[in-house]
Motif scaffolding. Sequence first.
Motif, PDB file in Angstrom:
ATOM      1  N   LEU A  12       0.839  -1.082   0.217  1.00  0.00           N
ATOM      2  CA  LEU A  12      -0.153   0.033  -0.069  1.00  0.00           C
ATOM      3  C   LEU A  12       0.855   1.446   0.142  1.00  0.00           C
ATOM      4  O   LEU A  12       1.844   1.476   0.909  1.00  0.00           O
ATOM      5  N   VAL A  13       0.736   2.226  -1.070  1.00  0.00           N
ATOM      6  CA  VAL A  13       1.361   3.385  -0.921  1.00  0.00           C
ATOM      7  C   VAL A  13       0.460   4.599  -0.790  1.00  0.00           C
ATOM      8  O   VAL A  13      -0.569   4.920  -1.623  1.00  0.00           O
ATOM      9  N   ASN A  30       8.243  -3.252   7.809  1.00  0.00           N
ATOM     10  CA  ASN A  30       7.353  -3.112   6.855  1.00  0.00           C
ATOM     11  C   ASN A  30       6.578  -1.764   6.375  1.00  0.00           C
ATOM     12  O   ASN A  30       5.746  -1.588   5.590  1.00  0.00           O
ATOM     13  N   ILE A  31       7.014  -0.767   7.283  1.00  0.00           N
ATOM     14  CA  ILE A  31       6.421   0.524   7.175  1.00  0.00           C
ATOM     15  C   ILE A  31       7.363   1.779   7.031  1.00  0.00           C
ATOM     16  O   ILE A  31       8.463   1.542   7.690  1.00  0.00           O
ATOM     17  N   GLU A  53      -3.489  -6.244   8.259  1.00  0.00           N
ATOM     18  CA  GLU A  53      -4.906  -5.944   8.238  1.00  0.00           C
ATOM     19  C   GLU A  53      -4.811  -4.319   8.287  1.00  0.00           C
ATOM     20  O   GLU A  53      -5.586  -3.548   9.022  1.00  0.00           O
ATOM     21  N   LEU A  54      -4.124  -3.836   7.423  1.00  0.00           N
ATOM     22  CA  LEU A  54      -3.978  -2.235   7.302  1.00  0.00           C
ATOM     23  C   LEU A  54      -4.436  -1.743   5.799  1.00  0.00           C
ATOM     24  O   LEU A  54      -4.297  -0.779   5.371  1.00  0.00           O
ATOM     25  N   TYR A  55      -5.125  -2.887   5.242  1.00  0.00           N
ATOM     26  CA  TYR A  55      -5.827  -2.564   3.929  1.00  0.00           C
ATOM     27  C   TYR A  55      -6.844  -3.157   4.059  1.00  0.00           C
ATOM     28  O   TYR A  55      -6.917  -4.289   4.083  1.00  0.00           O
ATOM     29  N   GLY A  62      -6.982   6.746  12.065  1.00  0.00           N
ATOM     30  CA  GLY A  62      -6.111   7.014  13.352  1.00  0.00           C
ATOM     31  C   GLY A  62      -4.609   6.427  13.274  1.00  0.00           C
ATOM     32  O   GLY A  62      -4.081   6.446  14.538  1.00  0.00           O
ATOM     33  N   PHE A  63      -4.233   5.733  12.336  1.00  0.00           N
ATOM     34  CA  PHE A  63      -3.018   5.288  12.090  1.00  0.00           C
ATOM     35  C   PHE A  63      -1.835   6.162  12.678  1.00  0.00           C
ATOM     36  O   PHE A  63      -0.734   5.998  13.305  1.00  0.00           O
TER      37      PHE A  63
END
Length: 91
Positions: A12-13, A30-31, A53-55, A62-63
């Motif tokens: 995810l970008v 991973n970030i 579970e970030l997509y 709220g991340f």
Amino acid sequence: MNIKYYEDDDILVQRFNNNPIVREVSQGWNINISYDKDGNIVQIVILEAKEKELYPAKSLRGFLQHTGTPVPIDQLCKPVEYTDDRANQKN
């Protein structure tokens, strides 16, 4: 803001602006967060986004929320010294 998800690679970008990136900081393996010359966030790249579970993006709500006192950019982006604690552990 521009969000792209690469399903084949589970990446995810999130691109917030088109400023040139001058610094990238890893927030774990991973970030990765990219900054411009003024310390503004330009882009966030998340590897294994769906697996973690970030997509989809709605789960990112709220991340990046920070409710504490502001952190100066020079402290936020200072180099980190890593140590290998495994060398000091006894089996």
